[in-house]
Motif scaffolding. Structure first.
Motif, PDB file in Angstrom:
ATOM      1  N   CYS A  56       4.103  -0.482  -0.819  1.00 10.14           N
ATOM      2  CA  CYS A  56       4.059   0.462   0.150  1.00 10.14           C
ATOM      3  C   CYS A  56       5.109   0.893   0.855  1.00 10.14           C
ATOM      4  O   CYS A  56       6.153  -0.025   1.090  1.00 10.14           O
ATOM      5  CB  CYS A  56       2.773   0.273   1.177  1.00 10.14           C
ATOM      6  N   TYR A 110       2.630   8.816   3.400  1.00 10.96           N
ATOM      7  CA  TYR A 110       3.509   7.646   3.364  1.00 10.96           C
ATOM      8  C   TYR A 110       5.044   7.853   3.342  1.00 10.96           C
ATOM      9  O   TYR A 110       5.330   8.698   2.378  1.00 10.96           O
ATOM     10  CB  TYR A 110       3.074   6.418   2.276  1.00 10.96           C
ATOM     11  N   SER A 156       2.416   0.503   7.697  1.00 11.77           N
ATOM     12  CA  SER A 156       1.538   0.242   6.388  1.00 11.77           C
ATOM     13  C   SER A 156       1.102  -1.243   6.685  1.00 11.77           C
ATOM     14  O   SER A 156       1.646  -2.032   7.097  1.00 11.77           O
ATOM     15  CB  SER A 156       2.336   0.397   5.248  1.00 11.77           C
ATOM     16  N   ASP A 170      -3.428  -0.657   2.943  1.00 11.48           N
ATOM     17  CA  ASP A 170      -2.856   0.386   2.137  1.00 11.48           C
ATOM     18  C   ASP A 170      -2.725  -0.156   0.690  1.00 11.48           C
ATOM     19  O   ASP A 170      -2.680   0.711  -0.179  1.00 11.48           O
ATOM     20  CB  ASP A 170      -1.837   0.769   2.946  1.00 11.48           C
TER      21      ASP A 170
END
Length: 307
Positions: free
Chosen positions: A232, A267, A291, A295
């Protein structure tokens, strides 16, 4: 085949389970180091329960290597069970016995000396803060108290390995934090813990290492921090409701978006454009945050509902 690490309490290589020719678990490789908390995560139907049942000797594996305490589970089921504590998903305490009697009866299954049990039961009830309820019936306990008693029961045989199957499901925040504190204490006392949970915050707080599976196969493995970093971006902006299309389209190409219902998740490794977007549209409900493991989980397993 890769050998287990020197300190692995559980050793699996190419662990597989088939039902009517269909793979419920397919080729899992992992070690659980002694004294660690290892998390097994996945959506409903991912193969978690099947994996646990094989680890506990409740279901024979279809293939691969599975050793607990350095022993093959199929050949040493009784010995391994003697050194394992289990907290199942649902409380299965005996309603016909009191709080203390539940622990005594469970201890008798392991043939623990009565004198030793007389000493161990009060200390376990103290540990889970149920000493004052020792003579109470099970139906007088709250849900949190029952979970704490189930945890105490799993420790009656002083196990080396604790298997916790969704230990805090349905509990309020106070009870959940109490269970978390007890799990941390168990780890400090040298217990090795295998945890399954649907609470990503729980996994992030408790686990040294995680394995995320789906459709019986490995998706990712590592520490919570490693998984977040690997899968992420650092920051996310949640936009609830209708997001301004022009503002979203003007974001840098490095930004990644995901949609779930009427919410949009953006993101990025650069927080600046996310903050600017949120600040420039005060009429839209926005939340900027770092994050987290949730996630990662949703990116790997998808956002669609499971059964």
């Amino acid at each position: 085949m890769q050998a287990p690490s020197d300190h692995a309490l559980v050793h699996c290589r190419n662990l597989s389970k088939f039902f009517d020719g269909a793979a419920a678990v397919s080729g899992l490789d992992f070690d659980i180091p002694s004294g660690s908390c290892f998390g097994l995560l996945g959506p409903n139907g991912a193969g978690k329960t099947t994996t646990l049942r094989m680890l506990l000797g409740q279901s024979p594996r279809s293939g691969g290597t599975l050793e607990v305490f350095g022993k093959d589970i199929d050949l040493n089921r009784r010995q391994i069970r003697q050194c394992t504590g289990i907290v199942p998903q649902a409380d299965n305490l005996d309603p016909d016995f009191t709080v203390a009697e539940n622990l005594h009866m469970y201890g008798s299954y392991f043939r623990i000396d009565k004198t030793q049990l007389e000493q161990r039961v009060p200390s376990l009830l103290e540990l889970v803060e149920l000493a004052s309820r020792a003579d109470d019936r099970i139906d007088t306990l709250s849900g949190g108290m029952k979970r704490r008693l189930t945890l105490a029961r799993s420790l009656v045989n002083d196990p080396k390995l604790l298997v916790l199957d969704e230990p805090t499901t349905g509990l309020d925040p106070q009870a959940r934090h109490m269970i978390w504190s007890l799990i941390h204490q168990m780890k400090r006392n040298g217990k090795t813990i295998l945890l399954t949970t649907h609470y990503m915050e729980e996994a992030e707080r408790l686990c040294d290492e995680l394995m995320i599976i789906d459709n019986g196969s490995l998706l990712a493995q590592g520490s919570p921090a490693e998984l977040i970093r690997r899968h992420c971006e650092s920051d996310v902006l949640e936009i609830r409701g209708k997001a301004p299309r022009s503002a979203v389209e003007s974001l840098p190409s490095s930004c990644r978006t995901e949609r779930a219902g009427d919410s949009l998740y953006i993101y990025s490794d650069d927080a600046k454009p996310l903050l600017e977007l949120g600040q420039s549209h005060p009429d839209v409900a926005c939340l900027h945050r770092h994050s987290g493991l949730e996630d990662v989980f949703l990116r790997l397993t998808g956002r669609e509902l499971r059964g």
